[in-house]
Motif scaffolding. Structure first.
Motif, PDB file in Angstrom:
ATOM      1  N   TRP A  30       0.816  -1.202   0.000  1.00  0.00           N
ATOM      2  CA  TRP A  30       0.000   0.000   0.000  1.00  0.00           C
ATOM      3  C   TRP A  30       0.854   1.256   0.000  1.00  0.00           C
ATOM      4  CZ3 TRP A  30       0.828   2.754   4.406  1.00  0.00           C
ATOM      5  CH2 TRP A  30       1.233   2.030   5.527  1.00  0.00           C
ATOM      6  N   GLU A  31       0.330   2.254  -0.720  1.00  0.00           N
ATOM      7  CA  GLU A  31       0.999   3.554  -0.812  1.00  0.00           C
ATOM      8  C   GLU A  31       0.005   4.608  -0.336  1.00  0.00           C
ATOM      9  OE1 GLU A  31       4.152   3.003  -4.382  1.00  0.00           O
ATOM     10  OE2 GLU A  31       2.097   3.226  -5.033  1.00  0.00           O
ATOM     11  N   LEU A  35       3.282   9.080  -1.009  1.00  0.00           N
ATOM     12  CA  LEU A  35       4.240   8.009  -0.681  1.00  0.00           C
ATOM     13  C   LEU A  35       4.357   7.044  -1.853  1.00  0.00           C
ATOM     14  CD1 LEU A  35       6.021   6.261   1.182  1.00  0.00           C
ATOM     15  CD2 LEU A  35       3.937   5.270   2.121  1.00  0.00           C
ATOM     16  N   LYS A  36       5.547   6.980  -2.417  1.00  0.00           N
ATOM     17  CA  LYS A  36       5.808   6.083  -3.553  1.00  0.00           C
ATOM     18  C   LYS A  36       6.844   5.063  -3.092  1.00  0.00           C
ATOM     19  CE  LYS A  36       5.746   5.241  -8.067  1.00  0.00           C
ATOM     20  NZ  LYS A  36       5.069   3.973  -7.926  1.00  0.00           N
ATOM     21  N   ILE A  37       6.529   3.785  -3.280  1.00  0.00           N
ATOM     22  CA  ILE A  37       7.478   2.731  -2.879  1.00  0.00           C
ATOM     23  C   ILE A  37       8.302   2.335  -4.108  1.00  0.00           C
ATOM     24  CG2 ILE A  37       7.751   0.431  -1.875  1.00  0.00           C
ATOM     25  CD1 ILE A  37       6.258   2.224   0.031  1.00  0.00           C
ATOM     26  N   GLN A  42      10.025  -3.039  -3.442  1.00  0.00           N
ATOM     27  CA  GLN A  42       8.964  -4.038  -3.605  1.00  0.00           C
ATOM     28  C   GLN A  42       9.570  -5.399  -3.927  1.00  0.00           C
ATOM     29  OE1 GLN A  42       5.544  -2.779  -5.870  1.00  0.00           O
ATOM     30  NE2 GLN A  42       6.092  -0.636  -5.630  1.00  0.00           N
ATOM     31  N   MET A  72      11.418  -1.222   2.818  1.00  0.00           N
ATOM     32  CA  MET A  72      10.083  -0.711   2.488  1.00  0.00           C
ATOM     33  C   MET A  72       9.290  -0.260   3.717  1.00  0.00           C
ATOM     34  SD  MET A  72       6.930  -2.544   0.529  1.00  0.00           S
ATOM     35  CE  MET A  72       6.360  -3.475   1.940  1.00  0.00           C
ATOM     36  N   GLN A  76       7.798   3.426   4.972  1.00  0.00           N
ATOM     37  CA  GLN A  76       6.397   3.641   5.345  1.00  0.00           C
ATOM     38  C   GLN A  76       6.296   4.225   6.763  1.00  0.00           C
ATOM     39  OE1 GLN A  76       5.076  -0.398   4.568  1.00  0.00           O
ATOM     40  NE2 GLN A  76       4.202   0.161   2.590  1.00  0.00           N
ATOM     41  N   TYR A  79       7.180   7.942   6.895  1.00  0.00           N
ATOM     42  CA  TYR A  79       6.091   8.789   6.400  1.00  0.00           C
ATOM     43  C   TYR A  79       5.329   9.428   7.570  1.00  0.00           C
ATOM     44  CZ  TYR A  79       1.745   9.803   3.784  1.00  0.00           C
ATOM     45  OH  TYR A  79       0.650  10.402   3.211  1.00  0.00           O
ATOM     46  N   ALA A 107      14.429   6.099  -2.914  1.00  0.00           N
ATOM     47  CA  ALA A 107      13.170   6.605  -2.337  1.00  0.00           C
ATOM     48  C   ALA A 107      13.191   8.128  -2.239  1.00  0.00           C
ATOM     49  CB  ALA A 107      12.949   5.976  -0.960  1.00  0.00           C
ATOM     50  N   GLN A 110      12.141   9.663  -5.411  1.00  0.00           N
ATOM     51  CA  GLN A 110      10.730   9.473  -5.795  1.00  0.00           C
ATOM     52  C   GLN A 110       9.736  10.073  -4.800  1.00  0.00           C
ATOM     53  OE1 GLN A 110      10.017   5.348  -6.803  1.00  0.00           O
ATOM     54  NE2 GLN A 110      11.856   5.239  -8.044  1.00  0.00           N
ATOM     55  N   ASN A 111      10.240  10.525  -3.645  1.00  0.00           N
ATOM     56  CA  ASN A 111       9.356  11.073  -2.610  1.00  0.00           C
ATOM     57  C   ASN A 111       9.951  12.390  -2.119  1.00  0.00           C
ATOM     58  OD1 ASN A 111       7.358   8.696  -1.680  1.00  0.00           O
ATOM     59  ND2 ASN A 111       9.367   7.811  -2.166  1.00  0.00           N
TER      60      ASN A 111
END
Ligand code: SAM
Length: 322
Positions: A30-31, A35-37, A42, A72, A76, A79, A107, A110-111
């Motif tokens: 889940w994102e 929030l981009k994983i 993954q 990962m 999370q 966040y 990360a 991307q975040n």
């Protein structure tokens, strides 16, 4: 070579060459908004279930994550507090620490809210944590403790208990198995390291936590995980493995034993507006109330014919009384 060395070697390999099929389940990745994983995280999702539950994570908790994998879940967790060193990540395998360090850089790209400095990566051992006493609000591990044999599991849980603040939470996900496993499976270091042959029945897993002193246990999810079949594994019978998500809270141990929430509820349907057992449980008419297993038994023992009890759903998500 001990089973702990075999485990370290397996995760060294899994750090150097990400293995999508290793350990992981079809659990949703889940994102959240913003929030981009990263894909590499993954691919290195070596856990089962999730230890990240938003309701544990208000008020900028100080967090500890043991057995970092690809990072990962640490991302999370970050966040939710977004401060330097807000999450301590401990792992015994250098290559895994290095891989997750690289993944946090990806990360960052991307975040835009995330900085690698939010995670403090530390070399250390779950069996002897280099973390001060009573310093952590939320501690987590995913798919590590099931690998440990009984004495080591006890040490690992004691360590988590030691570092948590009073009322702090240990949130975990691990495979469990209700069937007995033969000694060949149990003693296969590689299968154990792969999270396949160390799993305990849920009751034994819970007991390992309450024996160390955790006063409240919440079983939050129970899901199918793996099959060990006679064609592919040293077993005469099919073995069904599940995974659970579980929280252990460092509440004082009640005098009459721990409160273990397995998703049971009681519903009062008598003539009054409510039923009060005078022990802190008020059951409003026709409103389900989540109760721990101990309270369920105590209410059943009253022998009343106006209270309904649901079975354990293994999906406890807060509320209730105890
Ligand atoms: C099954 S993987 C799970 C990784 C991660 N929790 C996830 O969900 O993807 C187990 C992790 O624990 C680490 N590990 C193994 N033995 C450990 C120990 N004694 N102390 C700390 N970490 C350990 C491994 O290097 C690996 O990162």
């Amino acid at each position: 070579m001990s089973y702990l060395d075999a485990t370290n070697n397996l995760y060294k390999e899994a750090a150097l060459t990400p293995d999508v099929g290793l350990c992981c389940t079809t659990n949703p990745i889940w994102e959240l908004p913003g929030l981009k994983i990263p894909t590499i995280m993954q691919e290195m999702n070596y856990g089962c279930g999730s230890t990240v539950h938003a309701r544990d994570l208000s008020n900028n908790p100080k967090m500890l994550y043991v057995g970092v994998g690809g990072g990962m879940e640490l991302l999370q967790f970050s966040y939710f507090n977004r401060v330097k060193g807000g999450v301590i990540g401990v792992d015994v395998v250098d290559e895994m620490l290095e891989a997750s360090r690289k993944n946090f850089k990806v990360a960052e790209e991307q975040n835009d809210w995330f900085k690698s400095e939010f995670v403090d990566l530390v070399k250390g051992d779950a069996l002897n944590l280099n973390v001060p006493d009573n310093s952590i609000d939320v501690a987590a591990q995913n798919c590590l403790f099931n690998i440990f044999k009984a004495e080591d599991l006890k040490k690992a849980i004691e360590e988590m208990y030691r570092v948590l603040k009073p009322n702090g939470k240990l949130v975990m996900s691990d495979p469990t198995c209700e069937q007995p496993m033969n000694d060949t499976l149990r003693n296969d270091d590689r299968l154990r390291a792969l999270c396949l042959s160390g799993s305990l029945p849920i009751a034994d897993y819970v007991k390992a936590l309450t024996d160390v002193g955790f006063g409240t246990i919440e079983i939050r999810a129970r899901k199918p995980y793996r099959i060990l079949d006679p064609k592919n594994y040293p077993t005469d019978e099919l073995i069904y493995i599940e995974s659970i998500e579980i929280a252990a809270i460092k509440d004082p141990m009640p005098e009459d034993g721990p409160c273990i929430f397995t998703g049971k509820s009681a519903i009062y349907y008598g003539d009054e507006d409510y039923f009060d057992d005078k022990k802190g449980h008020i059951l409003l008419k026709n409103q389900p109330i989540a109760i721990c297993d101990k309270t369920a038994q105590a209410l059943k023992d009253l022998g009343r014919d106006d209270i309904f009890f649901s079975e354990s759903t293994y999906h406890y998500d807060g509320g209730g009384c105890c």
